[in-house]
Design a protein around this motif. Structure first.
Motif, PDB file in Angstrom:
ATOM      1  N   THR A  68       0.515  -1.217  -0.034  1.00 14.91           N
ATOM      2  CA  THR A  68      -0.091   0.088  -0.025  1.00 14.91           C
ATOM      3  C   THR A  68       0.776   1.236   0.256  1.00 14.91           C
ATOM      4  O   THR A  68      -0.017   2.407  -0.407  1.00 14.91           O
ATOM      5  CB  THR A  68      -0.709  -0.392   1.400  1.00 14.91           C
ATOM      6  N   ILE A  69       2.168   1.096   0.673  1.00 16.39           N
ATOM      7  CA  ILE A  69       2.642   2.838   0.754  1.00 16.39           C
ATOM      8  C   ILE A  69       3.157   2.688  -0.710  1.00 16.39           C
ATOM      9  O   ILE A  69       3.534   3.783  -1.009  1.00 16.39           O
ATOM     10  CB  ILE A  69       4.137   2.258   2.150  1.00 16.39           C
ATOM     11  N   ARG A  70       4.338   1.600  -0.756  1.00 17.61           N
ATOM     12  CA  ARG A  70       4.511   1.774  -2.324  1.00 17.61           C
ATOM     13  C   ARG A  70       3.370   2.282  -3.278  1.00 17.61           C
ATOM     14  O   ARG A  70       3.655   3.144  -4.180  1.00 17.61           O
ATOM     15  CB  ARG A  70       4.769   0.267  -2.780  1.00 17.61           C
ATOM     16  N   LYS A  71       1.398   2.050  -3.423  1.00 13.81           N
ATOM     17  CA  LYS A  71       1.335   2.435  -4.445  1.00 13.81           C
ATOM     18  C   LYS A  71       1.213   3.637  -4.191  1.00 13.81           C
ATOM     19  O   LYS A  71       0.471   4.984  -5.268  1.00 13.81           O
ATOM     20  CB  LYS A  71      -0.288   1.646  -3.720  1.00 13.81           C
ATOM     21  N   LEU A  72       1.131   4.185  -3.199  1.00 16.16           N
ATOM     22  CA  LEU A  72       0.866   5.744  -2.667  1.00 16.16           C
ATOM     23  C   LEU A  72       2.177   6.568  -3.075  1.00 16.16           C
ATOM     24  O   LEU A  72       1.734   7.701  -3.790  1.00 16.16           O
ATOM     25  CB  LEU A  72       0.576   5.842  -0.952  1.00 16.16           C
ATOM     26  N   CYS A  73       3.087   5.844  -2.948  1.00 19.40           N
ATOM     27  CA  CYS A  73       4.531   6.178  -3.627  1.00 19.40           C
ATOM     28  C   CYS A  73       4.081   6.513  -5.126  1.00 19.40           C
ATOM     29  O   CYS A  73       5.091   7.814  -5.605  1.00 19.40           O
ATOM     30  CB  CYS A  73       5.662   6.047  -3.277  1.00 19.40           C
ATOM     31  N   ASP A  74       4.067   5.210  -5.676  1.00 13.74           N
ATOM     32  CA  ASP A  74       3.648   5.539  -7.492  1.00 13.74           C
ATOM     33  C   ASP A  74       3.081   6.223  -7.702  1.00 13.74           C
ATOM     34  O   ASP A  74       3.308   7.590  -8.565  1.00 13.74           O
ATOM     35  CB  ASP A  74       3.184   4.177  -7.420  1.00 13.74           C
ATOM     36  N   ILE A  75       1.600   6.879  -6.363  1.00 12.12           N
ATOM     37  CA  ILE A  75       0.413   7.909  -6.936  1.00 12.12           C
ATOM     38  C   ILE A  75       1.458   9.814  -7.082  1.00 12.12           C
ATOM     39  O   ILE A  75       1.052  10.076  -8.048  1.00 12.12           O
ATOM     40  CB  ILE A  75      -0.304   7.923  -6.419  1.00 12.12           C
ATOM     41  N   ALA A  76       2.123   9.195  -6.239  1.00 13.08           N
ATOM     42  CA  ALA A  76       2.667  10.595  -5.577  1.00 13.08           C
ATOM     43  C   ALA A  76       3.600  10.696  -7.559  1.00 13.08           C
ATOM     44  O   ALA A  76       4.029  11.679  -7.282  1.00 13.08           O
ATOM     45  CB  ALA A  76       3.831  10.529  -3.992  1.00 13.08           C
ATOM     46  N   ASP A  77       4.534   9.884  -7.286  1.00 12.16           N
ATOM     47  CA  ASP A  77       5.845  10.046  -8.270  1.00 12.16           C
ATOM     48  C   ASP A  77       4.854  10.842  -9.695  1.00 12.16           C
ATOM     49  O   ASP A  77       5.154  11.326 -10.318  1.00 12.16           O
ATOM     50  CB  ASP A  77       6.791   8.705  -8.565  1.00 12.16           C
ATOM     51  N   GLN A  78       3.728   9.329 -10.109  1.00 15.35           N
ATOM     52  CA  GLN A  78       2.779  10.246 -11.362  1.00 15.35           C
ATOM     53  C   GLN A  78       2.489  11.633 -11.732  1.00 15.35           C
ATOM     54  O   GLN A  78       2.035  11.524 -12.342  1.00 15.35           O
ATOM     55  CB  GLN A  78       2.564   8.349 -11.356  1.00 15.35           C
ATOM     56  N   TYR A  79       1.615  11.494 -10.533  1.00 15.90           N
ATOM     57  CA  TYR A  79       0.812  12.457 -10.070  1.00 15.90           C
ATOM     58  C   TYR A  79       0.824  13.569  -9.219  1.00 15.90           C
ATOM     59  O   TYR A  79       0.001  14.933  -9.949  1.00 15.90           O
ATOM     60  CB  TYR A  79      -0.730  12.509  -9.676  1.00 15.90           C
ATOM     61  N   ALA A  80       1.733  13.480  -8.144  1.00 17.75           N
ATOM     62  CA  ALA A  80       1.705  14.745  -7.685  1.00 17.75           C
ATOM     63  C   ALA A  80       3.341  15.632  -7.319  1.00 17.75           C
ATOM     64  O   ALA A  80       3.387  15.490  -5.722  1.00 17.75           O
ATOM     65  CB  ALA A  80       1.421  13.518  -6.451  1.00 17.75           C
ATOM     66  N   GLU A  81       4.016  15.171  -8.500  1.00 16.27           N
ATOM     67  CA  GLU A  81       5.474  15.911  -8.159  1.00 16.27           C
ATOM     68  C   GLU A  81       6.736  15.149  -7.099  1.00 16.27           C
ATOM     69  O   GLU A  81       7.086  15.912  -6.516  1.00 16.27           O
ATOM     70  CB  GLU A  81       5.087  17.587  -8.019  1.00 16.27           C
ATOM     71  N   GLY A  82       5.887  13.821  -6.498  1.00 15.71           N
ATOM     72  CA  GLY A  82       6.402  13.437  -6.499  1.00 15.71           C
ATOM     73  C   GLY A  82       7.328  13.367  -4.270  1.00 15.71           C
ATOM     74  O   GLY A  82       7.809  13.144  -3.442  1.00 15.71           O
ATOM     75  N   HIS A  83       5.751  14.257  -3.849  1.00 18.24           N
ATOM     76  CA  HIS A  83       5.732  15.250  -2.875  1.00 18.24           C
ATOM     77  C   HIS A  83       4.625  13.973  -2.045  1.00 18.24           C
ATOM     78  O   HIS A  83       4.084  14.292  -2.540  1.00 18.24           O
ATOM     79  CB  HIS A  83       6.817  15.900  -2.120  1.00 18.24           C
ATOM     80  N   VAL A  84       5.223  13.795  -1.133  1.00 18.59           N
ATOM     81  CA  VAL A  84       3.890  12.802   0.498  1.00 18.59           C
ATOM     82  C   VAL A  84       3.952  13.452   1.475  1.00 18.59           C
ATOM     83  O   VAL A  84       4.914  13.656   1.783  1.00 18.59           O
ATOM     84  CB  VAL A  84       3.254  12.238   0.223  1.00 18.59           C
TER      85      VAL A  84
END
Ligand code: SF4
Ligand code: SF4
Length: 358
Positions: A68-84
């Motif tokens: 799940t953490i990898r999934k959230l990080c992938d979303i950050a990389d792809q859609y949110a400029e790499g930051h959470v």
């Protein structure tokens, strides 16, 4: 003569968070002009420099597996400029620098099962303690209660139509590391600990356990010729504080460990002072995996508050205005003598301890 070398201090505390900030947040740190909320779950900050940042907030289950953490990080990389970042109530936030990136990010989060919301006058994610997964003394799960309850309050997380912000918390022992909340679910032990005398001498440091009891109910004793402990059950308030330093003093019980609901706590200074919670429902069954009795009581309080509170009243403000008798009428919770302490009585009880003095 050579000067003695000074030893450098070793700092092992929290690292400086600024190294992890989104570049626009770092650049505009402390320089924000205003912020607004274009829709539930989205914060829009505008800086004096003219920069704008959109933060998209989503709910998570808090205790997460690696995928799940990898999934959230992938979303950050792809859609949110790499930051959470995570908020204090375990919501996750993604920051983007253009309004056009907000809708695709929300669509991806919702598609992946993370509801977007938790801002403004919503029911934010429940802050919960560690439960069976990490802590050594819980009497119930905490994340399980959260999952069961948030499934039922899903729409209240996604909307902003409560009178004010609502914070919920769960705590899986009476030490309550969950802290203050508008509505809190806390374990309630109803019987004194049972002592396994064979183990006390080898496992427990007896003076430490005696000193730990807030009402001085524990005394050293010789049992079957072995050094052990005894509890004065008339004094014991069933707090469970003796169990962590002395596991042979078992207090968890499938039948007698219950759940209680407390209301009206808040930490913030906004509009009114911070407040402590008061217990309003006691002896609810600790009934996994869905805890239906707890869900029903919490929803009763929440929807009575939603129907009756004035705009911007926190739950504690609402109770202050209508008074406790009406609170019990409107929530349809039974009022018993065990519920609300008048504090003068508590003063006398607590003063029985050698450790607490007023
Ligand atoms: S509430 Fe109690 S049992 Fe639960 S994590 Fe905190 S200290 Fe541990
Ligand atoms: S520490 Fe709490 S549970 Fe243990 S004997 Fe004292 S009052 Fe009872």
């Amino acid at each position: 003569m050579a000067q003695p070398q000074m030893r450098r201090a070793t700092e092992s505390g929290v690292p400086d968070n600024r190294q992890f900030l989104h570049p626009l947040l770092k650049k505009n740190y402390g320089n924000w002009k205003y912020h607004d909320r274009p829709r539930p779950g989205v914060l829009h900050h505008v800086s004096h420099s003219g920069d704008e940042v959109w933060s998209v907030r989503a709910g998570t289950q808090r205790q997460m597996d690696v995928s799940t953490i990898r999934k959230l990080c992938d979303i950050a990389d792809q859609y949110a400029e790499g930051h959470v970042r995570f908020t204090i109530r375990s919501n996750i936030e993604f920051m983007v620098s253009s309004a056009a990136k907000v809708a695709p990010l929300i669509a991806e989060l919702e598609k992946s099962g993370f509801p977007v919301g938790g801002t403004g006058n919503s029911v934010s994610m429940i802050a919960h303690t560690q439960g069976w997964l990490h802590c050594d003394i819980p009497g119930t799960d905490a994340s399980g209660v959260v999952k069961a309850l948030m499934d039922e309050l899903y729409d209240e997380f996604r909307r902003e139509d409560m009178p004010n912000r609502v914070h919920l918390s769960t705590s899986c022992c009476e030490i309550n590391c969950g802290g203050q909340a508008d509505i809190a679910i806390i374990v309630q032990h109803t019987k004194p600990p049972k002592i396994n005398h064979d183990l006390v001498a080898n496992v427990c440091e007896r003076p430490a356990v005696v000193a730990r009891c807030p009402v001085a109910a524990i005394r050293p004793a010789l049992v079957n010729g072995k050094p052990s402990l005894e509890v004065d059950e008339k004094k014991c308030i069933c707090c469970g504080a003796c169990y962590p330093p002395c596991p042979p003093m078992q207090i968890n019980d499938p039948e007698h460990s219950k759940l209680a609901i407390w209301v009206g706590g808040k930490n913030s200074n906004a509009r009114a002072k911070p407040t402590f919670m008061k217990m309003v429902a006691a002896g609810l069954p600790n009934n996994p995996p869905r805890w239906p009795e707890v869900s029903e009581a919490v929803k009763g309080i929440l929807y009575a508050y939603k129907a009756d509170a004035r705009p911007w009243e926190r739950l504690s403000d609402w109770i202050d205005r209508i008074g406790w008798p009406r609170f019990f009428e409107r929530t349809e919770l039974p009022f018993t003598k065990y519920l609300i302490d008048d504090w003068r009585g508590a003063r006398a009880n607590l003063n029985a301890s050698t450790h607490i003095r007023f």
